[in-house]
Design a protein around this motif. Structure first.
Motif, mmCIF file in Angstrom:
data_model
loop_
_atom_site.group_PDB
_atom_site.id
_atom_site.type_symbol
_atom_site.label_atom_id
_atom_site.label_comp_id
_atom_site.label_asym_id
_atom_site.label_seq_id
_atom_site.Cartn_x
_atom_site.Cartn_y
_atom_site.Cartn_z
ATOM 1 N N THR A 17 4.893 -0.647 -0.455
ATOM 2 C CA THR A 17 6.052 -0.816 -0.490
ATOM 3 C C THR A 17 6.687 -1.890 -1.567
ATOM 4 O O THR A 17 7.457 -1.810 -2.572
ATOM 5 C CB THR A 17 6.145 -2.673 0.557
ATOM 6 O OG1 THR A 17 5.433 -3.730 -0.233
ATOM 7 C CG2 THR A 17 6.625 -2.241 1.588
ATOM 8 N N LEU A 18 5.203 -0.413 -2.935
ATOM 9 C CA LEU A 18 5.323 -1.699 -4.290
ATOM 10 C C LEU A 18 6.674 0.045 -4.751
ATOM 11 O O LEU A 18 6.458 1.244 -4.399
ATOM 12 C CB LEU A 18 4.227 -1.067 -4.960
ATOM 13 C CG LEU A 18 3.472 -2.151 -4.616
ATOM 14 C CD1 LEU A 18 2.286 -2.356 -5.261
ATOM 15 C CD2 LEU A 18 3.621 -3.589 -5.313
ATOM 16 N N PRO A 19 7.096 -0.423 -6.120
ATOM 17 C CA PRO A 19 8.353 0.716 -6.592
ATOM 18 C C PRO A 19 7.233 1.711 -7.187
ATOM 19 O O PRO A 19 7.153 1.834 -8.274
ATOM 20 C CB PRO A 19 8.642 -0.158 -7.616
ATOM 21 C CG PRO A 19 8.677 -1.769 -7.375
ATOM 22 C CD PRO A 19 6.969 -1.835 -6.610
ATOM 23 N N LEU A 20 5.892 2.678 -6.905
ATOM 24 C CA LEU A 20 5.192 2.664 -7.601
ATOM 25 C C LEU A 20 4.367 3.806 -6.002
ATOM 26 O O LEU A 20 4.368 3.739 -5.598
ATOM 27 C CB LEU A 20 3.948 1.900 -7.958
ATOM 28 C CG LEU A 20 4.637 0.779 -8.969
ATOM 29 C CD1 LEU A 20 3.751 0.387 -9.089
ATOM 30 C CD2 LEU A 20 4.919 1.401 -10.572
ATOM 31 N N ASN A 21 4.301 5.485 -6.860
ATOM 32 C CA ASN A 21 3.598 5.909 -6.207
ATOM 33 C C ASN A 21 2.225 5.870 -6.284
ATOM 34 O O ASN A 21 2.052 6.509 -7.368
ATOM 35 C CB ASN A 21 3.917 7.351 -6.570
ATOM 36 C CG ASN A 21 3.322 8.537 -5.722
ATOM 37 O OD1 ASN A 21 2.644 8.618 -4.428
ATOM 38 N ND2 ASN A 21 3.804 9.953 -5.998
ATOM 39 N N ILE A 22 1.560 4.930 -5.540
ATOM 40 C CA ILE A 22 -0.435 4.987 -6.307
ATOM 41 C C ILE A 22 -0.746 5.671 -5.342
ATOM 42 O O ILE A 22 -0.612 6.004 -4.012
ATOM 43 C CB ILE A 22 -0.558 3.299 -5.637
ATOM 44 C CG1 ILE A 22 0.522 2.614 -5.910
ATOM 45 C CG2 ILE A 22 -1.866 3.485 -6.007
ATOM 46 C CD1 ILE A 22 0.161 0.580 -5.625
ATOM 47 N N LYS A 23 -1.468 6.194 -5.857
ATOM 48 C CA LYS A 23 -2.351 7.522 -5.484
ATOM 49 C C LYS A 23 -3.998 6.970 -4.464
ATOM 50 O O LYS A 23 -4.415 7.036 -4.564
ATOM 51 C CB LYS A 23 -2.398 8.209 -6.539
ATOM 52 C CG LYS A 23 -1.384 8.990 -6.758
ATOM 53 C CD LYS A 23 -0.725 10.354 -7.678
ATOM 54 C CE LYS A 23 -1.337 11.176 -7.238
ATOM 55 N NZ LYS A 23 -1.662 12.896 -7.388
ATOM 56 N N GLU A 24 -4.350 6.132 -6.629
ATOM 57 C CA GLU A 24 -5.626 5.487 -5.834
ATOM 58 C C GLU A 24 -5.815 4.160 -6.833
ATOM 59 O O GLU A 24 -4.881 3.844 -7.830
ATOM 60 C CB GLU A 24 -6.511 6.149 -6.209
ATOM 61 C CG GLU A 24 -7.150 6.830 -7.390
ATOM 62 C CD GLU A 24 -7.583 7.205 -8.063
ATOM 63 O OE1 GLU A 24 -7.982 8.783 -7.306
ATOM 64 O OE2 GLU A 24 -8.610 7.067 -9.190
#
Length: 254
Positions: A17-24
Protein backbone atom coordinates in the motif's frame (compact mmCIF):
# COMPACT_ATOMS: atom_id res chain seq x y z
CA UNK A 1 0.32 -8.85 6.63
CA UNK A 2 0.00 -7.25 10.07
CA UNK A 3 2.64 -4.52 10.37
CA UNK A 4 3.13 -5.04 14.09
CA UNK A 5 4.04 -8.67 13.47
CA UNK A 6 5.95 -8.11 10.25
CA UNK A 7 9.05 -10.27 9.94
CA UNK A 8 11.83 -7.72 9.35
CA UNK A 9 13.94 -10.33 7.54
CA UNK A 10 11.37 -10.61 4.79
CA UNK A 11 11.25 -8.29 1.81
CA UNK A 12 8.53 -5.66 1.55
CA UNK A 13 5.69 -7.39 -0.29
CA UNK A 14 5.20 -6.37 -3.92
CA UNK A 15 1.45 -6.10 -3.32
CA UNK A 16 1.87 -3.15 -0.99
CA UNK A 17 0.00 0.00 0.00
CA UNK A 18 3.04 2.27 -0.21
CA UNK A 19 2.81 5.14 -2.72
CA UNK A 20 5.61 3.50 -4.69
CA UNK A 21 5.93 0.86 -7.35
CA UNK A 22 8.30 -1.42 -5.43
CA UNK A 23 9.94 -3.99 -7.69
CA UNK A 24 12.32 -5.62 -5.21
CA UNK A 25 13.85 -5.01 -1.80
CA UNK A 26 16.29 -6.49 0.66
CA UNK A 27 17.06 -5.78 4.28
CA UNK A 28 19.95 -3.33 4.49
CA UNK A 29 20.28 -2.51 8.20
CA UNK A 30 18.18 -2.84 11.33
CA UNK A 31 18.52 -0.58 14.36
CA UNK A 32 16.76 -0.35 17.69
CA UNK A 33 13.76 1.62 16.44
CA UNK A 34 13.87 1.31 12.66
CA UNK A 35 14.61 -0.88 9.67
CA UNK A 36 16.12 0.19 6.35
CA UNK A 37 15.61 -1.64 3.06
CA UNK A 38 17.65 -1.24 -0.12
CA UNK A 39 14.77 -1.03 -2.54
CA UNK A 40 14.32 -0.85 -6.30
CA UNK A 41 11.36 1.33 -7.29
CA UNK A 42 9.92 2.66 -10.52
CA UNK A 43 9.70 6.45 -10.60
CA UNK A 44 7.14 8.66 -12.37
CA UNK A 45 9.18 8.47 -15.56
CA UNK A 46 9.05 4.65 -15.40
CA UNK A 47 12.77 4.51 -14.64
CA UNK A 48 14.21 2.09 -12.08
CA UNK A 49 15.73 3.91 -9.10
CA UNK A 50 17.52 2.39 -6.11
CA UNK A 51 16.34 3.99 -2.85
CA UNK A 52 16.81 3.59 0.89
CA UNK A 53 13.41 3.03 2.50
CA UNK A 54 13.39 3.47 6.27
CA UNK A 55 10.53 2.21 8.41
CA UNK A 56 10.00 3.36 11.99
CA UNK A 57 8.57 0.25 13.56
CA UNK A 58 6.70 1.76 16.52
CA UNK A 59 3.33 2.90 15.23
CA UNK A 60 3.08 5.81 17.69
CA UNK A 61 5.70 7.63 15.61
CA UNK A 62 3.22 7.74 12.71
CA UNK A 63 1.22 10.28 14.68
CA UNK A 64 1.05 13.57 12.77
CA UNK A 65 2.74 15.54 15.56
CA UNK A 66 5.56 13.00 15.85
CA UNK A 67 6.12 12.93 12.09
CA UNK A 68 6.24 16.71 12.03
CA UNK A 69 9.04 16.63 14.60
CA UNK A 70 11.14 14.39 12.34
CA UNK A 71 10.40 16.56 9.32
CA UNK A 72 11.30 19.70 11.29
CA UNK A 73 14.63 18.18 12.29
CA UNK A 74 15.36 17.20 8.69
CA UNK A 75 14.55 20.75 7.55
CA UNK A 76 16.94 22.08 10.20
CA UNK A 77 19.75 19.90 8.83
CA UNK A 78 18.98 20.44 5.16
CA UNK A 79 18.59 24.20 5.43
CA UNK A 80 21.86 24.69 7.31
CA UNK A 81 24.23 26.76 5.19
CA UNK A 82 27.22 24.59 6.18
CA UNK A 83 25.73 21.20 7.01
CA UNK A 84 22.96 21.02 4.40
CA UNK A 85 25.22 19.95 1.53
CA UNK A 86 25.91 16.67 3.34
CA UNK A 87 22.20 15.80 3.75
CA UNK A 88 20.46 13.76 1.02
CA UNK A 89 17.00 14.81 -0.09
CA UNK A 90 14.55 12.91 2.13
CA UNK A 91 10.81 12.32 1.80
CA UNK A 92 8.69 11.56 4.89
CA UNK A 93 5.35 9.78 4.61
CA UNK A 94 2.96 7.30 6.23
CA UNK A 95 2.18 3.89 4.81
CA UNK A 96 0.51 0.60 5.70
CA UNK A 97 1.97 -2.83 5.18
CA UNK A 98 -1.57 -4.03 4.44
CA UNK A 99 -5.04 -2.51 4.30
CA UNK A 100 -5.88 -3.59 7.86
CA UNK A 101 -2.51 -2.65 9.41
CA UNK A 102 -1.77 0.43 11.47
CA UNK A 103 0.02 3.23 9.61
CA UNK A 104 3.75 3.54 10.21
CA UNK A 105 6.24 6.33 9.59
CA UNK A 106 8.62 6.00 6.63
CA UNK A 107 11.33 8.07 5.01
CA UNK A 108 12.79 7.72 1.54
CA UNK A 109 16.21 8.68 0.12
CA UNK A 110 18.03 7.87 -3.07
CA UNK A 111 20.31 4.99 -2.12
CA UNK A 112 23.94 6.09 -1.89
CA UNK A 113 26.22 3.44 -3.31
CA UNK A 114 29.16 3.71 -0.99
CA UNK A 115 30.68 2.74 2.34
CA UNK A 116 30.03 4.07 5.86
CA UNK A 117 33.16 5.46 7.45
CA UNK A 118 32.77 2.91 10.26
CA UNK A 119 33.72 0.23 7.72
CA UNK A 120 36.74 2.06 6.31
CA UNK A 121 40.29 2.02 7.66
CA UNK A 122 42.35 5.21 7.55
CA UNK A 123 44.17 4.26 4.36
CA UNK A 124 40.92 3.80 2.43
CA UNK A 125 39.19 6.82 3.98
CA UNK A 126 41.99 9.32 3.42
CA UNK A 127 43.34 8.23 0.01
CA UNK A 128 41.23 10.75 -1.94
CA UNK A 129 42.22 14.39 -1.19
CA UNK A 130 38.72 15.57 -2.20
CA UNK A 131 37.15 13.28 0.41
CA UNK A 132 39.61 14.55 3.02
CA UNK A 133 38.66 18.17 2.27
CA UNK A 134 34.96 17.35 2.43
CA UNK A 135 35.45 15.51 5.74
CA UNK A 136 37.14 18.64 7.08
CA UNK A 137 34.09 20.67 6.05
CA UNK A 138 31.82 18.02 7.58
CA UNK A 139 33.58 17.98 10.95
CA UNK A 140 33.45 21.79 11.17
CA UNK A 141 29.75 21.79 10.28
CA UNK A 142 29.00 18.94 12.71
CA UNK A 143 30.78 20.79 15.51
CA UNK A 144 28.61 23.85 14.85
CA UNK A 145 25.42 21.78 14.73
CA UNK A 146 26.23 20.05 18.02
CA UNK A 147 27.04 23.38 19.67
CA UNK A 148 23.78 24.87 18.40
CA UNK A 149 21.76 21.89 19.68
CA UNK A 150 23.38 22.19 23.10
CA UNK A 151 22.78 25.95 23.24
CA UNK A 152 19.21 25.85 21.93
CA UNK A 153 18.35 22.60 23.79
CA UNK A 154 17.21 20.95 20.57
CA UNK A 155 17.78 17.51 19.08
CA UNK A 156 21.33 16.64 18.13
CA UNK A 157 22.98 14.79 15.27
CA UNK A 158 23.10 11.02 15.63
CA UNK A 159 26.81 10.34 15.14
CA UNK A 160 26.63 6.83 16.53
CA UNK A 161 26.67 3.47 14.82
CA UNK A 162 24.17 0.73 14.20
CA UNK A 163 25.48 -2.23 16.24
CA UNK A 164 26.78 -5.09 14.14
CA UNK A 165 29.38 -7.86 14.19
CA UNK A 166 32.24 -5.34 14.19
CA UNK A 167 32.41 -4.85 17.93
CA UNK A 168 35.53 -2.66 17.77
CA UNK A 169 33.91 0.14 15.78
CA UNK A 170 30.60 -0.29 17.61
CA UNK A 171 32.38 0.35 20.91
CA UNK A 172 34.38 3.25 19.46
CA UNK A 173 31.26 4.94 18.09
CA UNK A 174 28.66 4.17 20.76
CA UNK A 175 30.69 3.93 23.98
CA UNK A 176 33.86 5.91 23.30
CA UNK A 177 31.55 8.28 21.36
CA UNK A 178 33.97 8.88 18.48
CA UNK A 179 32.13 10.14 15.34
CA UNK A 180 35.01 8.91 13.16
CA UNK A 181 33.37 5.48 13.42
CA UNK A 182 29.76 6.52 12.80
CA UNK A 183 27.73 4.42 10.37
CA UNK A 184 25.62 7.47 9.52
CA UNK A 185 28.40 9.12 7.49
CA UNK A 186 28.78 7.50 4.06
CA UNK A 187 31.46 7.98 1.41
CA UNK A 188 29.91 7.57 -2.04
CA UNK A 189 31.71 5.44 -4.62
CA UNK A 190 31.09 8.17 -7.20
CA UNK A 191 30.54 11.90 -6.62
CA UNK A 192 27.12 13.45 -7.01
CA UNK A 193 26.39 15.94 -9.78
CA UNK A 194 27.85 18.72 -7.62
CA UNK A 195 30.94 16.70 -6.66
CA UNK A 196 29.77 15.53 -3.25
CA UNK A 197 31.29 12.34 -1.80
CA UNK A 198 30.45 12.72 1.90
CA UNK A 199 26.85 12.25 3.06
CA UNK A 200 25.10 12.20 6.44
CA UNK A 201 22.23 9.76 5.92
CA UNK A 202 20.38 9.65 9.27
CA UNK A 203 18.17 12.70 8.80
CA UNK A 204 15.48 11.94 11.40
CA UNK A 205 15.42 12.71 15.10
CA UNK A 206 16.88 10.11 17.41
CA UNK A 207 13.71 8.39 18.61
CA UNK A 208 15.23 6.94 21.75
CA UNK A 209 16.43 10.38 22.81
CA UNK A 210 13.16 12.06 21.83
CA UNK A 211 11.06 9.84 24.06
CA UNK A 212 13.35 9.75 27.09
CA UNK A 213 14.17 12.92 29.04
CA UNK A 214 17.00 11.30 31.01
CA UNK A 215 18.55 10.06 27.78
CA UNK A 216 18.22 13.53 26.24
CA UNK A 217 19.99 15.16 29.20
CA UNK A 218 22.77 12.56 29.06
CA UNK A 219 23.26 13.13 25.35
CA UNK A 220 23.32 16.91 25.75
CA UNK A 221 25.62 17.14 28.76
CA UNK A 222 27.82 14.05 28.34
CA UNK A 223 27.74 12.69 24.80
CA UNK A 224 27.85 16.06 23.03
CA UNK A 225 30.99 17.42 24.75
CA UNK A 226 32.79 14.09 24.26
CA UNK A 227 31.86 13.94 20.58
CA UNK A 228 32.92 17.55 20.11
CA UNK A 229 36.32 16.73 21.60
CA UNK A 230 36.71 13.77 19.23
CA UNK A 231 35.62 15.89 16.27
CA UNK A 232 38.24 18.54 17.10
CA UNK A 233 40.95 15.87 17.28
CA UNK A 234 39.73 14.37 14.01
CA UNK A 235 39.68 17.77 12.33
CA UNK A 236 43.27 18.40 13.37
CA UNK A 237 44.29 15.05 11.87
CA UNK A 238 42.39 15.78 8.65
CA UNK A 239 44.07 19.17 8.35
CA UNK A 240 47.50 17.56 8.75
CA UNK A 241 46.66 14.92 6.12
CA UNK A 242 45.34 17.58 3.73
CA UNK A 243 48.49 19.68 4.13
CA UNK A 244 50.68 16.63 3.49
CA UNK A 245 48.68 15.74 0.37
CA UNK A 246 48.94 19.29 -0.99
CA UNK A 247 52.70 19.36 -0.41
CA UNK A 248 53.11 15.95 -2.02
CA UNK A 249 51.10 17.05 -5.06
CA UNK A 250 53.16 20.25 -5.31
CA UNK A 251 56.45 18.34 -5.27
CA UNK A 252 55.12 15.89 -7.84
CA UNK A 253 54.26 18.76 -10.22
CA UNK A 254 57.72 20.26 -9.77
Amino acid sequence: MNAEKFDQKESIPENNTLPLNIKESDLFVEGGESTVWRTLVEDRNHQDVRVALKQTRKTRFADDAEMQKSKKFYDLLKNSSDFGKFVPETLYFKAQMSSDASPQSYSLQRFIEGTPISAMDDEALYKNPIVVRQLMEFTRAALAMLESAKREKTQRLDLGKTPDADMRTTILANYILNPRYSSNVVIADQPSANGQYVFFVDTGENLEERGNRARKLYQRHVSTPVQQAHLRQWLKKLEEISTFQKNAAHHTVE
